[in-house]
Design a protein around this motif. Structure first.
Motif, mmCIF file in Angstrom:
data_model
loop_
_atom_site.group_PDB
_atom_site.id
_atom_site.type_symbol
_atom_site.label_atom_id
_atom_site.label_comp_id
_atom_site.label_asym_id
_atom_site.label_seq_id
_atom_site.Cartn_x
_atom_site.Cartn_y
_atom_site.Cartn_z
ATOM 1 N N ARG A 124 139.284 29.477 8.095
ATOM 2 C CA ARG A 124 140.664 29.558 8.715
ATOM 3 C C ARG A 124 141.594 29.668 7.687
ATOM 4 N N TYR A 125 142.541 30.381 7.817
ATOM 5 C CA TYR A 125 143.680 30.785 7.163
ATOM 6 C C TYR A 125 144.644 29.607 7.258
ATOM 7 N N GLY A 126 145.100 29.493 8.366
ATOM 8 C CA GLY A 126 146.033 28.351 8.592
ATOM 9 C C GLY A 126 145.825 27.058 9.081
ATOM 10 N N GLU A 127 146.527 26.057 9.642
ATOM 11 C CA GLU A 127 146.295 24.891 9.841
ATOM 12 C C GLU A 127 146.321 24.840 11.237
ATOM 13 N N PRO A 128 145.357 23.900 12.108
ATOM 14 C CA PRO A 128 145.716 23.739 13.550
ATOM 15 C C PRO A 128 147.036 23.413 13.781
ATOM 16 N N THR A 129 147.442 23.590 15.150
ATOM 17 C CA THR A 129 148.787 23.467 15.527
ATOM 18 C C THR A 129 149.242 21.863 15.617
ATOM 19 N N GLY A 130 148.243 21.165 15.768
ATOM 20 C CA GLY A 130 148.214 19.733 16.011
ATOM 21 C C GLY A 130 148.034 19.400 17.777
ATOM 22 N N GLU A 131 148.116 20.424 18.268
ATOM 23 C CA GLU A 131 147.900 20.217 19.809
ATOM 24 C C GLU A 131 146.545 20.257 20.306
ATOM 25 N N PRO A 132 146.103 19.220 20.933
ATOM 26 C CA PRO A 132 144.767 19.162 21.139
ATOM 27 C C PRO A 132 144.161 20.254 21.934
ATOM 28 N N TRP A 133 143.041 20.654 21.761
ATOM 29 C CA TRP A 133 142.421 21.980 22.441
ATOM 30 C C TRP A 133 140.852 21.572 22.729
ATOM 31 N N ARG A 134 140.524 21.315 23.813
ATOM 32 C CA ARG A 134 139.319 21.233 24.377
ATOM 33 C C ARG A 134 138.836 21.800 25.635
ATOM 34 N N TRP A 135 138.227 22.830 25.570
ATOM 35 C CA TRP A 135 138.132 23.671 26.425
ATOM 36 C C TRP A 135 136.704 24.321 26.917
ATOM 37 N N SER A 136 136.465 24.424 27.999
ATOM 38 C CA SER A 136 135.145 25.053 28.510
ATOM 39 C C SER A 136 135.285 25.741 29.661
ATOM 40 N N GLU A 137 134.391 26.935 29.795
ATOM 41 C CA GLU A 137 134.328 27.700 31.071
ATOM 42 C C GLU A 137 132.943 27.600 31.834
ATOM 43 N N ALA A 138 132.886 27.000 32.979
ATOM 44 C CA ALA A 138 131.453 27.077 33.705
ATOM 45 C C ALA A 138 131.402 28.372 34.431
ATOM 46 N N ILE A 139 130.124 28.675 34.382
ATOM 47 C CA ILE A 139 129.631 29.853 35.485
ATOM 48 C C ILE A 139 128.973 29.562 36.668
ATOM 49 N N LEU A 140 129.472 29.634 37.726
ATOM 50 C CA LEU A 140 129.022 28.980 38.924
ATOM 51 C C LEU A 140 128.425 29.961 39.849
ATOM 52 N N ALA A 141 127.323 29.729 40.409
ATOM 53 C CA ALA A 141 127.129 30.606 41.488
ATOM 54 C C ALA A 141 127.651 30.296 42.550
ATOM 55 N N PRO A 142 127.600 31.379 43.590
ATOM 56 C CA PRO A 142 128.752 31.165 44.848
ATOM 57 C C PRO A 142 128.352 29.875 45.508
ATOM 58 N N ASP A 143 127.298 29.450 45.941
ATOM 59 C CA ASP A 143 126.881 28.179 46.593
ATOM 60 C C ASP A 143 127.410 26.961 45.637
ATOM 61 N N GLU A 144 127.510 27.037 44.456
ATOM 62 C CA GLU A 144 127.998 25.969 43.616
ATOM 63 C C GLU A 144 129.611 25.880 43.786
ATOM 64 N N ALA A 145 130.292 27.149 43.499
ATOM 65 C CA ALA A 145 131.716 27.307 43.908
ATOM 66 C C ALA A 145 132.080 26.711 45.249
ATOM 67 N N ALA A 146 131.355 26.912 46.236
ATOM 68 C CA ALA A 146 131.694 26.544 47.521
ATOM 69 C C ALA A 146 131.706 24.987 47.602
ATOM 70 N N ALA A 147 130.845 24.538 46.889
ATOM 71 C CA ALA A 147 130.912 22.859 46.757
ATOM 72 C C ALA A 147 131.854 22.183 46.349
ATOM 73 N N LEU A 148 132.817 22.840 45.589
ATOM 74 C CA LEU A 148 133.889 22.462 44.705
ATOM 75 C C LEU A 148 135.111 21.906 45.587
ATOM 76 N N ASP A 149 135.730 20.931 45.493
ATOM 77 C CA ASP A 149 136.914 20.315 46.255
ATOM 78 C C ASP A 149 138.161 21.481 45.858
ATOM 79 N N PRO A 150 138.771 22.278 46.728
ATOM 80 C CA PRO A 150 139.925 22.904 46.335
ATOM 81 C C PRO A 150 141.242 22.124 45.990
ATOM 82 N N ALA A 151 141.166 21.156 46.145
ATOM 83 C CA ALA A 151 142.294 20.245 45.700
ATOM 84 C C ALA A 151 142.248 19.957 44.344
ATOM 85 N N ARG A 152 141.176 20.064 43.666
ATOM 86 C CA ARG A 152 140.894 19.896 42.493
ATOM 87 C C ARG A 152 141.580 20.892 41.485
#
Length: 355
Positions: free
Chosen positions: A160-188
């Protein structure tokens, strides 16, 4: 359920004409807070899947990250570079032990698949494009198949050349099958503007910061996507030379913008030095309104742009918006093993004149 169908079911969604996914659901500022607390966001991603015994060693040999030691369940990030070391593709990787899942920005999957297919030759690797939905969150990572972002921690072999900005970053990206996506609450769900604001505040580089000249050093992408001790790969010579002996010609900065002008800043706006000449020194790559920091942007500027003075952004309407820069990649980046400068052969050192 497809991403488009899920987007249509999200209450209050205002859709992006380019991606068809929600930009926001009514209140982008509040959505940032919801996202930190575990809300979900539909992401514009293309997804490839690779299988076969040569998958990891082959991809390791043609991209910037060391991949052969990945264990089942590991996440990684790697770059496809041109022979000159310029960034062509950014790959988010999740290894299951049998399958390598690759997430890339929407619209880049076809070109990546075509390049990988050309490079495969006689390797035992199969590439396909499964029908899935990709959902991101800044809360707890989803169970199951998910890419976990390592930023801002330095990956093994990275720097790393620089310093982190200090703002928190915790990130993930889930890969869902179509039936798994259909089970999610759209209001979320919240919109992509909320995710962009959190990413910019964390100084997290993405393809939005990349143009035809970009090399990883300029964006501090050696932090998570480049292994400096691995073997040869396309573009490796440039990576090594710039890190060890040179310096990146440009650097990414986080700009804290003056909102009093009520002049929105957008990607592509010019970054200039304030003053009568307003000399142009760079370009805004991403901009957002952050719920705590206010208007912010990432920009790529010339290495020689003074790091100790404020800048300005010239909007498309010609308004100059004051911008305080927060260093992400310092002008001194690189030069890791630059040899000391030696006098020229035959040079004569002249004595200092008498006082």
């Amino acid at each position: 359920m497809s991403a488009a169908a899920l987007a249509a079911a999200i209450p209050g969604a205002v859709l992006d004409e380019a991606t068809g996914l929600p930009l926001h659901v009514g209140n982008p500022m509040a959505e940032q807070r919801r996202l930190r607390q575990g809300a979900l966001v539909l992401l514009p991603r293309d997804v490839l899947r690779m299988t076969g015994p040569d998958t990891l060693p082959w991809l390791d040999s043609i991209t910037s990250q060391a991949l052969t030691a990945l264990a089942p369940g590991d996440s990684a990030e790697t770059l496809v570079l041109s022979p000159e070391g310029r960034i062509e593709h950014a790959l988010r990787l999740r290894w299951t032990g049998d399958e390598l899942w690759i997430l890339v920005d929407a619209g880049t999957g076809d070109a990546l698949e075509a390049w990988l297919t050309r490079m495969r030759f006689f390797k035992q690797v199969e590439i396909d494009r499964p029908e899935v939905v990709v959902v991101g969150t800044a809360g707890e990572p989803a169970a199951g198949l998910a890419w976990i972002d390592g930023w801002p921690e330095v990956a093994p072999g990275g720097v790393r050349y620089g310093e982190p900005t200090g703002e928190p970053w915790r990130w993930s990206e889930a890969i869902l099958a179509p039936d798994e996506a259909a089970a999610l609450d759209p209001a979320r769900f919240v919109g992509t503007l909320a995710a962009d604001a959190l990413r910019i505040a964390a100084g997290r580089p993405a393809l939005a910061e990349v143009d035809e000249r970009s090399i990883p050093h300029e964006l501090d992408w050696l932090t998570t996507a480049v292994h400096l001790q691995k073997g040869c790969y396309r573009g490796q010579e440039t990576v090594a030379k710039v890190h060890n002996l040179g310096a990146p010609p440009r650097r990414v900065v986080l700009l804290h913008l003056d909102g009093s002008e009520n002049a929105p800043v957008a990607a592509g706006d010019a970054v200039v030095r304030p003053g009568e000449d307003a000399a142009e020194v760079g370009t805004v790559t991403s901009a957002a309104m952050h719920d705590e920091l206010g208007p912010i942007a990432l920009a790529v500027v010339k290495r020689g742009a003074p790091a100790d003075e404020d800048l300005a952004v010239r909007t498309a309407d010609g308004v100059l918006v004051a911008a305080a820069q927060q260093l992400l990649v310092p002008p001194t980046a690189g030069h890791a093993h630059r040899p000391p400068r030696l006098p020229r052969l035959g040079a004569v050192r002249r004595p200092a004149p008498p006082a």
